[in-house]
Scaffold this motif. Structure first.
Motif, PDB file in Angstrom:
ATOM      1  N   TYR A 208       0.867  -1.021  -0.082  1.00  0.00           N
ATOM      2  CA  TYR A 208      -0.076  -0.058   0.040  1.00  0.00           C
ATOM      3  C   TYR A 208       0.631   1.332  -0.126  1.00  0.00           C
ATOM      4  N   ALA A 209       1.971   1.320   0.607  1.00  0.00           N
ATOM      5  CA  ALA A 209       2.791   2.401   0.645  1.00  0.00           C
ATOM      6  C   ALA A 209       3.176   2.945  -0.727  1.00  0.00           C
ATOM      7  N   ARG A 210       3.139   4.043  -0.806  1.00  0.00           N
ATOM      8  CA  ARG A 210       3.391   4.780  -2.222  1.00  0.00           C
ATOM      9  C   ARG A 210       4.902   5.402  -2.224  1.00  0.00           C
ATOM     10  N   GLY A 211       5.489   5.113  -3.260  1.00  0.00           N
ATOM     11  CA  GLY A 211       6.816   5.948  -3.332  1.00  0.00           C
ATOM     12  C   GLY A 211       7.785   5.683  -2.122  1.00  0.00           C
ATOM     13  N   GLN A 212       8.461   6.696  -1.738  1.00  0.00           N
ATOM     14  CA  GLN A 212       9.274   6.486  -0.512  1.00  0.00           C
ATOM     15  C   GLN A 212       8.705   7.133   0.556  1.00  0.00           C
ATOM     16  N   VAL A 213       7.405   6.941   0.735  1.00  0.00           N
ATOM     17  CA  VAL A 213       6.748   7.414   2.016  1.00  0.00           C
ATOM     18  C   VAL A 213       7.665   6.749   3.378  1.00  0.00           C
ATOM     19  N   ALA A 214       7.811   7.221   4.385  1.00  0.00           N
ATOM     20  CA  ALA A 214       8.826   6.875   5.366  1.00  0.00           C
ATOM     21  C   ALA A 214       8.057   6.357   6.522  1.00  0.00           C
ATOM     22  N   THR A 215       6.772   6.840   6.639  1.00  0.00           N
ATOM     23  CA  THR A 215       6.162   6.812   7.977  1.00  0.00           C
ATOM     24  C   THR A 215       5.467   5.386   8.023  1.00  0.00           C
ATOM     25  N   VAL A 216       5.396   4.760   9.355  1.00  0.00           N
ATOM     26  CA  VAL A 216       4.878   3.449   9.793  1.00  0.00           C
ATOM     27  C   VAL A 216       3.391   3.394   9.027  1.00  0.00           C
ATOM     28  N   PHE A 217       2.609   4.385   9.297  1.00  0.00           N
ATOM     29  CA  PHE A 217       1.263   4.019   9.097  1.00  0.00           C
ATOM     30  C   PHE A 217       0.960   4.791   7.834  1.00  0.00           C
ATOM     31  N   VAL A 218       0.252   4.506   6.696  1.00  0.00           N
ATOM     32  CA  VAL A 218      -0.008   4.971   5.555  1.00  0.00           C
ATOM     33  C   VAL A 218      -1.355   5.132   5.364  1.00  0.00           C
TER      34      VAL A 218
END
Length: 307
Positions: A208-218
């Protein structure tokens, strides 16, 4: 702007003229908004009500303090009284400036402090029941369960929850490095149940994470989650699970702190966990703990019950 309506009791003509001058100041020099104008209007009529037939320029600080005590006895909050004092203070400053009144009796008079409402908490059984009844079958459910397990386990603020990065998690050690208010970092423990829920969510997250999103929860769309989204998801689960009392992220944080203090009595440790700069902030939980003690006492002590 329309001339304000006077209160029901008789106001001396001189006082009405003084108020009219002040209202002209608000309209002209200050260019006050309708909201500000209405607030000053209410507060000045309140002054006239307590002054009764006295000339306002003869009032003393002792008179003002007497008015404050009378207002407070009628249940007006400290914040509302402070607002009234501010309006009175401004009125007298204009009267001194324009009519050379001798003194401002409101200077130095302070409003009584309002008692702070105690933070809302769940009891320990309700907190555990809520989390255990949350499903984690699909991705969104798994994310929510991990998120709320962590909030309750580690006492995180909602901003800390959504800002937590993958590199700040150390699940083998059961720790997280959290950035709180003022960019201060603290390390908090993560309980076993929260660790398990996080591990489950992290196996799903890459889908589900898009690109380089660094956060635990998206978010559902793969970007960084917002604090508002967390609030709405908690409201969703409150309704889904049929929980009667309101749920909000800070209630999980408060519940964590309260339950830890009830079990350990270690106020300093709770302060460190929550990231409070001053222990005075944490001391509100001693009141919650005392409430718990008082309830147990009332139920259990043979001399506490009414006959």
């Amino acid at each position: 702007m329309a001339k304000p309506a006077a209160p029901s009791q008789q106001i001396p003509a001189q006082t009405l003229e003084q108020f009219a001058h002040f209202f002209r100041y608000l309209n002209g020099e200050k260019m006050a908004s309708a909201h500000t104008y209405a607030a000053y209007e209410r507060d000045l009529w309140l002054l006239a009500q307590y002054a009764q037939q006295k000339d306002l320029h003869t009032l003393t600080a002792q008179d003002i303090r007497s008015f404050v005590r009378q207002i407070a006895s009628k249940g007006l909050s400290g914040r509302s009284i402070a607002r009234a004092l501010s309006a009175w203070r401004m009125f007298y400053r204009i009267m001194i400036r324009d009519f050379h009144w001798p003194l401002n009796p409101v200077e130095g008079v302070k409003a009584p402090k309002s008692s702070k409402p105690l933070p809302g908490t769940l009891n320990s059984d309700d907190a555990v029941g809520f989390l255990e009844n949350m499903p984690d079958d699909d991705a969104l459910d798994a994310r929510d369960k991990a998120m709320f397990e962590l909030a309750y386990s580690s006492g995180l603020r909602v901003s800390e929850l959504v800002g937590l990065k993958l590199i700040e998690l150390d699940l083998p050690q059961g720790l997280a490095s959290v950035t709180g208010k003022g960019n201060k970092t603290r390390v908090v423990p993560i309980g076993h149940a929260a660790q398990e829920s996080l591990r489950h969510w992290l196996t799903i997250r890459p889908e589900y994470a898009r690109g380089q999103v660094a956060t635990v929860f998206v978010s559902k769309k793969g970007g960084k989650l917002t604090t508002r989204a967390v609030q709405l998801r908690l409201q969703h689960w409150q309704q889904q699970l049929g929980i009667n009392e309101p749920l909000y992220p800070h209630k999980l944080r408060h519940s964590c702190a309260s339950h830890l203090l009830q079990s350990s009595g270690d106020l300093r440790a709770v302060q460190e966990l929550l990231g409070h700069a001053s222990i005075a902030t944490t001391q509100v939980y001693t009141h919650l703990d005392f409430q718990h003690l008082a309830n147990v006492y009332d139920q259990a002590h043979p001399r506490a019950k009414n006959k």
